[in-house]
Design a protein around this motif. Sequence first.
Motif, short mmCIF file in Angstrom:
data_model
loop_
_atom_site.label_atom_id
_atom_site.label_comp_id
_atom_site.label_asym_id
_atom_site.label_seq_id
_atom_site.Cartn_x
_atom_site.Cartn_y
_atom_site.Cartn_z
N GLY A 125 0.86 -1.34 0.06
CA GLY A 125 0.03 0.05 -0.18
C GLY A 125 0.69 1.26 -0.05
O GLY A 125 0.44 2.31 0.43
N LEU A 126 2.03 1.29 -0.58
CA LEU A 126 3.01 2.21 -0.64
C LEU A 126 3.62 2.58 -1.90
O LEU A 126 3.20 2.00 -2.84
N TRP A 127 4.17 3.78 -2.15
CA TRP A 127 4.74 4.31 -3.00
C TRP A 127 6.19 4.27 -3.17
O TRP A 127 6.91 4.17 -2.26
N CYS A 128 6.92 3.79 -4.22
CA CYS A 128 8.19 3.31 -4.30
C CYS A 128 9.03 4.65 -4.95
O CYS A 128 8.65 5.06 -6.03
N GLU A 129 9.95 4.96 -4.11
CA GLU A 129 10.57 6.27 -4.45
C GLU A 129 12.06 5.54 -5.23
O GLU A 129 12.19 6.66 -6.26
N ALA A 130 12.57 4.68 -4.71
CA ALA A 130 13.87 4.51 -5.50
C ALA A 130 14.06 3.09 -5.05
O ALA A 130 13.60 2.48 -4.17
N ALA A 131 15.40 2.79 -5.84
CA ALA A 131 15.58 1.26 -5.55
C ALA A 131 17.29 1.30 -5.96
O ALA A 131 17.73 1.82 -6.79
N TRP A 132 18.19 0.50 -5.12
CA TRP A 132 19.43 0.11 -5.40
C TRP A 132 19.81 -1.34 -5.40
O TRP A 132 19.23 -2.06 -4.62
N ASP A 133 20.81 -1.88 -6.13
CA ASP A 133 21.30 -3.01 -6.04
C ASP A 133 21.99 -3.23 -4.60
O ASP A 133 22.72 -1.95 -4.24
N ASN A 134 22.10 -4.08 -3.86
CA ASN A 134 22.57 -4.38 -2.77
C ASN A 134 23.96 -4.79 -2.76
O ASN A 134 24.44 -5.57 -3.48
N GLY B 109 23.53 -6.18 3.05
CA GLY B 109 23.12 -5.37 4.12
C GLY B 109 22.32 -4.06 3.45
O GLY B 109 21.62 -4.11 3.01
N CYS B 110 22.84 -2.82 4.03
CA CYS B 110 22.45 -1.89 3.50
C CYS B 110 23.30 -0.90 2.82
O CYS B 110 23.66 0.31 2.97
N LEU B 111 23.77 -1.53 1.91
CA LEU B 111 25.22 -0.59 1.41
C LEU B 111 24.70 -0.66 -0.31
O LEU B 111 24.67 -1.61 -0.90
N ARG B 112 24.52 0.54 -0.52
CA ARG B 112 24.01 0.86 -1.80
C ARG B 112 25.03 0.78 -2.80
O ARG B 112 26.27 1.21 -2.63
N GLN B 113 24.79 -0.06 -3.88
CA GLN B 113 26.01 -0.44 -5.08
C GLN B 113 25.62 0.88 -5.81
O GLN B 113 24.67 1.04 -6.25
N VAL B 114 26.70 1.44 -6.57
CA VAL B 114 26.57 2.50 -7.67
C VAL B 114 25.97 1.96 -8.63
O VAL B 114 26.32 0.91 -9.01
N ALA B 115 24.88 2.54 -9.13
CA ALA B 115 23.99 2.11 -9.99
C ALA B 115 23.68 3.09 -11.09
O ALA B 115 23.68 4.32 -10.89
N GLN B 116 23.76 2.59 -12.32
CA GLN B 116 23.11 3.42 -13.33
C GLN B 116 21.75 4.07 -13.11
O GLN B 116 21.26 5.05 -13.44
N SER B 117 20.77 3.03 -12.66
CA SER B 117 19.47 3.16 -12.41
C SER B 117 18.97 3.11 -11.02
O SER B 117 19.28 2.11 -10.30
N THR B 118 18.16 4.00 -10.38
CA THR B 118 17.65 3.72 -9.29
C THR B 118 16.28 3.49 -9.25
O THR B 118 15.14 3.65 -8.46
N MET B 119 15.72 3.33 -10.73
CA MET B 119 14.29 3.15 -10.87
C MET B 119 13.64 1.86 -10.36
O MET B 119 14.25 0.84 -10.06
N CYS B 120 12.44 2.13 -9.82
CA CYS B 120 11.93 1.04 -9.07
C CYS B 120 11.38 -0.22 -9.79
O CYS B 120 11.15 -1.26 -9.08
#
Length: 191
Positions: free
Chosen positions: A88-97, A101-112
């Motif tokens: 029931g929520l809205w997705c703002e962004a997404a990253w490869d992990n 853990g909670c370490l964002r991998q530098v990505a070309q796309s943060t699209m949901c």
Amino acid sequence: AEPSPTGRSTLCDEMSGWATECDGSNKDVCEVFVDDWKWMSDSAAAPIGAPPHSTLADFNALLLGRPTPTSQAPVRKKTCRNFCRLQGLWCEAAWDNRNNGCLRQVAQSTMCDVQRSNQICRCRRKCVDRAPMLCREEGCPNRTVGCDMLAAADVCRVLLSDIWRKPEANMMGLLVEQACPLSCAQCSTTA
């Protein structure tokens, strides 16, 4: 699920299916590491506020990309858009992990909508614009730049980090329309 890294109640407390809560979560935003969707099982309960797929069977079928009695079109699995939407929520962004853990991998796309096996999802309670962003660089029109200004400048499909010379860490990889969905007319298409 682990307790909040802040020790305070966050939106993540109302959600299920995540492995680790990341920094940056609050009462309206939840950023979590979703571990390969292993959380789905016959014993899982559909989250409170989940869209019309109110039965556990409908919820599981939608997540796995199978038709349900209420929606015959399959939904792509393993996207943050589906993870957030089914709660029931809205997705703002997404990253490869990185490193499980909670370490964002530098990505070309943060699209949901990008399908990933291990990912970090940022879900919002509502589809709203971020607060005005600080602008301390030469050429800034104001001390803060709001979403209304960015949308009026027709830069919704531009990376925030391409607009600022020294972007804040929370801007990296985000398109203006992800930070400013309401001003960029994205709310009706991202639910």
